[in-house]
Design a protein around this motif. Structure first.
Motif, PDB file in Angstrom:
ATOM      1  N   GLY A  25      22.222  78.240 -22.438  1.00 20.94           N
ATOM      2  CA  GLY A  25      21.997  78.684 -21.065  1.00 20.94           C
ATOM      3  C   GLY A  25      21.374  77.656 -20.129  1.00 20.94           C
ATOM      4  N   GLY A  26      21.129  76.441 -20.617  1.00 18.69           N
ATOM      5  CA  GLY A  26      20.530  75.427 -19.736  1.00 18.69           C
ATOM      6  C   GLY A  26      21.452  75.097 -18.569  1.00 18.69           C
ATOM      7  N   GLY A  27      22.738  74.946 -18.880  1.00 20.03           N
ATOM      8  CA  GLY A  27      23.723  74.667 -17.815  1.00 20.03           C
ATOM      9  C   GLY A  27      23.903  75.872 -16.917  1.00 20.03           C
ATOM     10  N   THR A  28      23.865  77.046 -17.528  1.00 21.46           N
ATOM     11  CA  THR A  28      24.007  78.292 -16.755  1.00 21.46           C
ATOM     12  C   THR A  28      22.907  78.365 -15.694  1.00 21.46           C
ATOM     13  OG1 THR A  28      24.604  79.252 -18.908  1.00 21.46           O
ATOM     14  CG2 THR A  28      24.397  80.771 -17.034  1.00 21.46           C
ATOM     15  N   ALA A  29      21.691  78.053 -16.112  1.00 15.26           N
ATOM     16  CA  ALA A  29      20.559  78.108 -15.175  1.00 15.26           C
ATOM     17  C   ALA A  29      20.741  77.099 -14.037  1.00 15.26           C
ATOM     18  CB  ALA A  29      19.259  77.836 -15.930  1.00 15.26           C
ATOM     19  N   LYS A  30      21.255  75.915 -14.366  1.00 17.27           N
ATOM     20  CA  LYS A  30      21.482  74.903 -13.307  1.00 17.27           C
ATOM     21  C   LYS A  30      22.542  75.384 -12.323  1.00 17.27           C
ATOM     22  CE  LYS A  30      20.106  71.090 -16.269  1.00 17.27           C
ATOM     23  NZ  LYS A  30      20.527  69.927 -17.054  1.00 17.27           N
ATOM     24  N   LEU A  31      23.602  75.958 -12.862  1.00 17.24           N
ATOM     25  CA  LEU A  31      24.659  76.481 -11.983  1.00 17.24           C
ATOM     26  C   LEU A  31      24.104  77.612 -11.111  1.00 17.24           C
ATOM     27  CD1 LEU A  31      27.718  76.687 -14.445  1.00 17.24           C
ATOM     28  CD2 LEU A  31      27.333  74.970 -12.662  1.00 17.24           C
ATOM     29  N   ALA A  32      23.276  78.461 -11.721  1.00 14.07           N
ATOM     30  CA  ALA A  32      22.750  79.622 -10.989  1.00 14.07           C
ATOM     31  C   ALA A  32      21.812  79.180  -9.861  1.00 14.07           C
ATOM     32  CB  ALA A  32      22.024  80.552 -11.949  1.00 14.07           C
ATOM     33  N   ARG A  33      21.033  78.125 -10.132  1.00  9.52           N
ATOM     34  CA  ARG A  33      20.112  77.622  -9.096  1.00  9.52           C
ATOM     35  C   ARG A  33      20.934  77.105  -7.906  1.00  9.52           C
ATOM     36  NH1 ARG A  33      17.331  74.438 -12.323  1.00  9.52           N
ATOM     37  NH2 ARG A  33      16.188  76.197 -13.163  1.00  9.52           N
ATOM     38  N   PHE A  34      22.002  76.391  -8.192  1.00 11.96           N
ATOM     39  CA  PHE A  34      22.888  75.887  -7.135  1.00 11.96           C
ATOM     40  C   PHE A  34      23.543  77.059  -6.399  1.00 11.96           C
ATOM     41  CE2 PHE A  34      27.340  74.784  -6.065  1.00 11.96           C
ATOM     42  CZ  PHE A  34      27.117  73.796  -5.116  1.00 11.96           C
ATOM     43  N   ALA A  35      24.069  78.006  -7.166  1.00 13.21           N
ATOM     44  CA  ALA A  35      24.810  79.137  -6.580  1.00 13.21           C
ATOM     45  C   ALA A  35      23.919  80.009  -5.686  1.00 13.21           C
ATOM     46  CB  ALA A  35      25.412  79.984  -7.706  1.00 13.21           C
TER      47      ALA A  35
ATOM     48  N   ASN B   8      21.705  79.161  -3.645  1.00 13.50           N
ATOM     49  CA  ASN B   8      21.591  78.612  -2.281  1.00 13.50           C
ATOM     50  C   ASN B   8      22.681  79.128  -1.363  1.00 13.50           C
ATOM     51  OD1 ASN B   8      19.502  77.007  -3.192  1.00 13.50           O
ATOM     52  ND2 ASN B   8      20.868  75.309  -3.731  1.00 13.50           N
ATOM     53  N   TYR B   9      23.767  79.607  -1.947  1.00 13.64           N
ATOM     54  CA  TYR B   9      24.926  80.008  -1.138  1.00 13.64           C
ATOM     55  C   TYR B   9      25.284  81.480  -1.355  1.00 13.64           C
ATOM     56  CZ  TYR B   9      24.976  74.987  -1.094  1.00 13.64           C
ATOM     57  OH  TYR B   9      24.584  73.682  -0.958  1.00 13.64           O
ATOM     58  N   GLY B  10      24.358  82.220  -1.933  1.00 15.48           N
ATOM     59  CA  GLY B  10      24.585  83.658  -2.148  1.00 15.48           C
ATOM     60  C   GLY B  10      25.716  83.936  -3.131  1.00 15.48           C
ATOM     61  N   LYS B  11      25.890  83.013  -4.102  1.00  7.67           N
ATOM     62  CA  LYS B  11      26.980  83.177  -5.070  1.00  7.67           C
ATOM     63  C   LYS B  11      26.439  83.572  -6.446  1.00  7.67           C
ATOM     64  CE  LYS B  11      29.974  79.823  -2.749  1.00  7.67           C
ATOM     65  NZ  LYS B  11      30.861  80.826  -2.164  1.00  7.67           N
ATOM     66  N   LYS B  12      27.368  84.133  -7.246  1.00  6.69           N
ATOM     67  CA  LYS B  12      27.000  84.536  -8.615  1.00  6.69           C
ATOM     68  C   LYS B  12      27.584  83.533  -9.631  1.00  6.69           C
ATOM     69  CE  LYS B  12      28.864  88.730  -8.028  1.00  6.69           C
ATOM     70  NZ  LYS B  12      29.006  89.631  -6.958  1.00  6.69           N
ATOM     71  N   VAL B  13      27.021  83.550 -10.827  1.00  2.95           N
ATOM     72  CA  VAL B  13      27.575  82.785 -11.955  1.00  2.95           C
ATOM     73  C   VAL B  13      27.946  83.787 -13.043  1.00  2.95           C
ATOM     74  CG1 VAL B  13      27.097  81.089 -13.762  1.00  2.95           C
ATOM     75  CG2 VAL B  13      26.218  80.717 -11.456  1.00  2.95           C
ATOM     76  N   PHE B  14      29.217  83.800 -13.416  1.00  3.84           N
ATOM     77  CA  PHE B  14      29.671  84.600 -14.558  1.00  3.84           C
ATOM     78  C   PHE B  14      29.640  83.678 -15.780  1.00  3.84           C
ATOM     79  CE2 PHE B  14      31.263  88.538 -12.712  1.00  3.84           C
ATOM     80  CZ  PHE B  14      31.294  88.211 -11.360  1.00  3.84           C
TER      81      PHE B  14
ATOM     82  N   ILE C  79      23.036  85.763 -12.274  1.00  2.00           N
ATOM     83  CA  ILE C  79      23.843  85.446 -13.472  1.00  2.00           C
ATOM     84  C   ILE C  79      24.373  86.747 -14.059  1.00  2.00           C
ATOM     85  CG2 ILE C  79      23.834  84.511 -15.823  1.00  2.00           C
ATOM     86  CD1 ILE C  79      21.604  82.609 -15.018  1.00  2.00           C
ATOM     87  N   ILE C  80      25.675  86.782 -14.255  1.00  2.00           N
ATOM     88  CA  ILE C  80      26.281  87.925 -14.944  1.00  2.00           C
ATOM     89  C   ILE C  80      26.759  87.417 -16.301  1.00  2.00           C
ATOM     90  CG2 ILE C  80      28.171  89.610 -14.891  1.00  2.00           C
ATOM     91  CD1 ILE C  80      27.888  89.319 -11.785  1.00  2.00           C
ATOM     92  N   THR C  81      26.108  87.856 -17.349  1.00  2.00           N
ATOM     93  CA  THR C  81      26.439  87.370 -18.689  1.00  2.00           C
ATOM     94  C   THR C  81      27.445  88.308 -19.335  1.00  2.00           C
ATOM     95  OG1 THR C  81      24.218  86.450 -18.892  1.00  2.00           O
ATOM     96  CG2 THR C  81      25.465  86.743 -20.927  1.00  2.00           C
ATOM     97  N   LEU C  82      28.553  87.732 -19.782  1.00  2.00           N
ATOM     98  CA  LEU C  82      29.563  88.512 -20.503  1.00  2.00           C
ATOM     99  C   LEU C  82      29.509  88.058 -21.959  1.00  2.00           C
ATOM    100  CD1 LEU C  82      32.422  88.318 -17.840  1.00  2.00           C
ATOM    101  CD2 LEU C  82      30.737  90.121 -18.156  1.00  2.00           C
ATOM    102  N   ASP C  83      28.862  88.877 -22.770  1.00  2.00           N
ATOM    103  CA  ASP C  83      28.616  88.558 -24.172  1.00  2.00           C
ATOM    104  C   ASP C  83      29.854  88.976 -24.977  1.00  2.00           C
ATOM    105  OD1 ASP C  83      27.708  88.502 -26.747  1.00  2.00           O
ATOM    106  OD2 ASP C  83      26.016  89.856 -26.453  1.00  2.00           O
TER     107      ASP C  83
END
Ligand SMILES: C[S@@+](CC[C@H](N)C(=O)[O-])C[C@H]1O[C@@H](n2cnc3c(N)ncnc32)[C@H](O)[C@@H]1O
Length: 215
Positions: free
Chosen positions: A44-54, A56-62, A109-113
């Motif tokens: 999840g380290g990359g997920t967190a980086k993507l989420a921090r970026f997202a 800023n623009y009101g976006k989600k990370v799946f 972050i929306i996690t799809l396990d």
């Protein structure tokens, strides 16, 4: 993939997602309408980086991951199985627990396990960027590409990890996909030192045919 990162580095991520964020910023992908998708989140380290970026623009990370470190038995050129790398790295820790701890606090972050072959998105779900680093078997590379590409907006981008390195089946599968989707791709961009290949989807205005992979 066989380059096992130090524990300090991998507390963050295997790939070094900063290059992906730089790419999205350079190409102003955040100005497009849609979210980000990651297939293969590991800790999840990359997920967190993507989420921090997202954020800023009101976006989600799946983030899609099967959270079963034993499930990818693809071997690299040295004969090492991916699952053995993951298990060695985890040293008995639960992948899902480490992931939950790393990504705690992000509400975008929306996690799809799940197995990525079992994931489907509705037509109205748009993505501006996708990163594929899940199961390295060719049928999964193809499945994961289609999962992103179907919902990728024109001008959006999909990236693959492990291109042109020590998993030749991944490279071959990606080259096959580029050939099949040539008419829909405006650019192919390679970040050689990170073994990443990124494809840009043509805009509705058209665009140039795929260029040679440039760094
Ligand atoms: C190389 S790791 C991802 C590393 C991550 N991108 C990073 O840089 O930190 C590959 C991940 O894919 C996941 N995976 C393997 N097979 C999968 C499948 N069928 N569906 C979803 N995820 C899968 C594994 O659990 C593992 O976490």
């Amino acid at each position: 993939m066989a380059e096992i990162p130090s524990p300090e580095a991998a507390a963050n991520d295997f790939v070094g997602y900063e290059v992906l964020i730089d790419f999205m910023e350079e190409r102003a992908l955040h100005e497009l309408e849609g979210d980000i998708i990651e297939i293969g989140a590991f800790l999840g380290g990359g997920t967190a980086k993507l989420a921090r970026f997202a954020q800023n623009y009101g976006k989600k990370v799946f983030a899609i991951d099967i959270f079963d470190p034993g499930c990818d038995s693809t071997r690299d050129l040295g004969g090492t199985r991916m699952c053995d790398i993951y298990e060695a790295f985890l040293q008995g820790r639960s992948q899902l627990e480490v992931y939950r701890e790393t990504t705690r606090g992000f509400d975008n972050i929306i996690t799809l396990d799940k197995d990525s072959k079992e994931v489907e998105f509705p037509r109205e779900q748009s993505f501006i960027f996708g990163f594929i680093d899940g199961n390295h078997q060719p049928e999964y590379v193809r499945n994961d590409f289609h999962l992103v590409w179907r919902n990728l907006v024109p001008g959006g981008s999909v990236g693959f990890h492990d291109y042109g390195f020590d998993l030749p089946e991944v490279t071959e599968a990606v080259d096959g996909l580029i050939g099949e989707h040539r008419d829909e791709i405006s650019e192919v961009h390679e970040i050689k030192d990170k073994h990443i290949l990124l494809l840009i989807k043509k805009t509705l205005m058209g665009g140039c045919p795929p260029t040679n992979h440039g760094n």
